[in-house]
Write a protein that holds these residues in place. Sequence first.
Motif, PDB file in Angstrom:
ATOM      1  N   UNK A   1       0.819  -1.212   0.000  1.00 29.68           N
ATOM      2  CA  UNK A   1       0.000   0.000   0.000  1.00 29.68           C
ATOM      3  C   UNK A   1       0.851   1.260   0.000  1.00 29.68           C
ATOM      4  N   UNK A   2       2.072   1.158   0.498  1.00 30.65           N
ATOM      5  CA  UNK A   2       2.999   2.286   0.368  1.00 30.65           C
ATOM      6  C   UNK A   2       3.394   2.469  -1.092  1.00 30.65           C
ATOM      7  N   UNK A   3       3.667   1.363  -1.783  1.00 30.68           N
ATOM      8  CA  UNK A   3       3.958   1.438  -3.217  1.00 30.68           C
ATOM      9  C   UNK A   3       2.776   2.051  -3.967  1.00 30.68           C
ATOM     10  N   UNK A   4       1.557   1.594  -3.640  1.00 32.84           N
ATOM     11  CA  UNK A   4       0.362   2.097  -4.325  1.00 32.84           C
ATOM     12  C   UNK A   4       0.214   3.598  -4.141  1.00 32.84           C
ATOM     13  N   UNK A   5       0.371   4.061  -2.912  1.00 28.44           N
ATOM     14  CA  UNK A   5       0.242   5.498  -2.651  1.00 28.44           C
ATOM     15  C   UNK A   5       1.352   6.278  -3.349  1.00 28.44           C
ATOM     16  N   UNK A   6       2.543   5.707  -3.405  1.00 25.95           N
ATOM     17  CA  UNK A   6       3.629   6.351  -4.137  1.00 25.95           C
ATOM     18  C   UNK A   6       3.312   6.482  -5.616  1.00 25.95           C
ATOM     19  N   UNK A   7       2.788   5.426  -6.235  1.00 22.37           N
ATOM     20  CA  UNK A   7       2.439   5.469  -7.656  1.00 22.37           C
ATOM     21  C   UNK A   7       1.353   6.509  -7.906  1.00 22.37           C
ATOM     22  N   UNK A   8       0.358   6.577  -7.037  1.00 26.70           N
ATOM     23  CA  UNK A   8      -0.717   7.558  -7.224  1.00 26.70           C
ATOM     24  C   UNK A   8      -0.196   8.989  -7.184  1.00 26.70           C
ATOM     25  N   UNK A   9       0.940   9.170  -6.529  1.00 28.56           N
ATOM     26  CA  UNK A   9       1.527  10.505  -6.407  1.00 28.56           C
ATOM     27  C   UNK A   9       2.786  10.674  -7.251  1.00 28.56           C
ATOM     28  N   UNK A  10       3.007   9.739  -8.188  1.00 32.91           N
ATOM     29  CA  UNK A  10       4.143   9.825  -9.113  1.00 32.91           C
ATOM     30  C   UNK A  10       5.476   9.882  -8.386  1.00 32.91           C
ATOM     31  N   UNK A  11       5.589   9.139  -7.294  1.00 38.32           N
ATOM     32  CA  UNK A  11       6.827   9.101  -6.516  1.00 38.32           C
ATOM     33  C   UNK A  11       7.543   7.787  -6.750  1.00 38.32           C
ATOM     34  N   UNK A  12       8.829   7.857  -7.038  1.00 37.31           N
ATOM     35  CA  UNK A  12       9.674   6.676  -7.164  1.00 37.31           C
ATOM     36  C   UNK A  12      10.360   6.477  -5.818  1.00 37.31           C
ATOM     37  N   UNK A  13      10.127   5.351  -5.192  1.00 37.88           N
ATOM     38  CA  UNK A  13      10.627   5.102  -3.849  1.00 37.88           C
ATOM     39  C   UNK A  13      11.894   4.263  -3.882  1.00 37.88           C
TER      40      UNK A  13
END
Length: 385
Positions: free
Chosen positions: A307-319
């Motif tokens: 879910x951290x990955x999902x939220x990152x993708x929704x905000x165009x963030x590469x983690x």
Amino acid sequence: MSRKTALIACADLAGYSYGDHHPFKVQRYRLAHDLMEAYGLLELPGMELVRPRPVGEAELLTAHSREYLDRLREFSASAEPRADFRFGLGDVENPVFPGVYDWACLGVSGTVEAARLVTEEGFAAAFNPFGGYHHAQRSRASGFSYLNDAVVAINHLVQQGKRVVYLDLDAHHGDGVQNAFYQSDRVLSISLHESGVYFFPGTGFERESGEGAGRGYSVNLPLLAHTDDALFMKAFDEVAFPLIAAFDPDVLFTQLGADTFRTDPLTRLEVTTHAYSYILRKLRALQIPWVAVGGGGYDMMNVARAWTIAWGVMNDRVLSPRLPASFVKLISDLGYPHRMLLDAMHWAQEDDRNRALDAVEKSIAYLRAQIFPVLIGDYGTKRST
């Protein structure tokens, strides 16, 4: 205008518990919140943390019978153990505990708010990790689910004239959502899940494709045990993605269960964050207003990572694939294993994989021959009038 996203804020979950020995652990939401915070994902430009308004009975009645809601409230207010198996309440799967009605309403209120933010407030994406209770039926609790937040929220969207794709990535078939919209052509329901031949809830076969106006609008891709990253992505690319694009919905609604992962204790798929993040990035690229909810996941570290990955993708963030040091310390103190955020692509053992590959290719061939022409033909006719 800058792109806006919303995360439904972590509610006070103290006092809610399915029981010490139940696989559903409420603490997973806190762990996911902590990982998002460690990555700096809770203070992003354009995002808002939103506390939802309470859900009303009128909204719940769009998905559930009054008799069932009355019994759920009655049991929720009792300090004594209660059971009514007509409604699926009080067994090992769906325990009754004080406040269970309020607990179930938390998920619904968050998902309804996420849908409202996307359709009425101009948010590009809204994520309610507390949602995803896709097994709840009209008059019965099922599969750890008491109220079906997705059905309530999608009913709200359909009443507004929206056309919705519901994409379910949980390891378990989204039977409650499919049943609710089985005769509707306003909702295209797509579910990728472990095969019901041997797995709960025993539904979700290719021939379950809708009835009446909804014929062709329920799409199921059952997957055999040991389906790995490559096969999961193949199923998505060759069935789900082209159908989503063809349907061209007003709203994309995704259930993001994390129990497809190979270390989940209840399932036998062999997916990792590799396929999970691949699919999320492709969904993001569609630029369709996006409502997302949580779902299954019984390894709490998998849930937090997914879910951290999902939220990152929704905000165009590469983690960074390496977990933040503050989070590593936290999970070490709590006794959880330290796993990197992202997995390398995983391949199942050859014999297992060959069986899974044969099954997925047969399913894809069936759906392309039987479902694609019906859906795309009906869709094209309706859109041209």
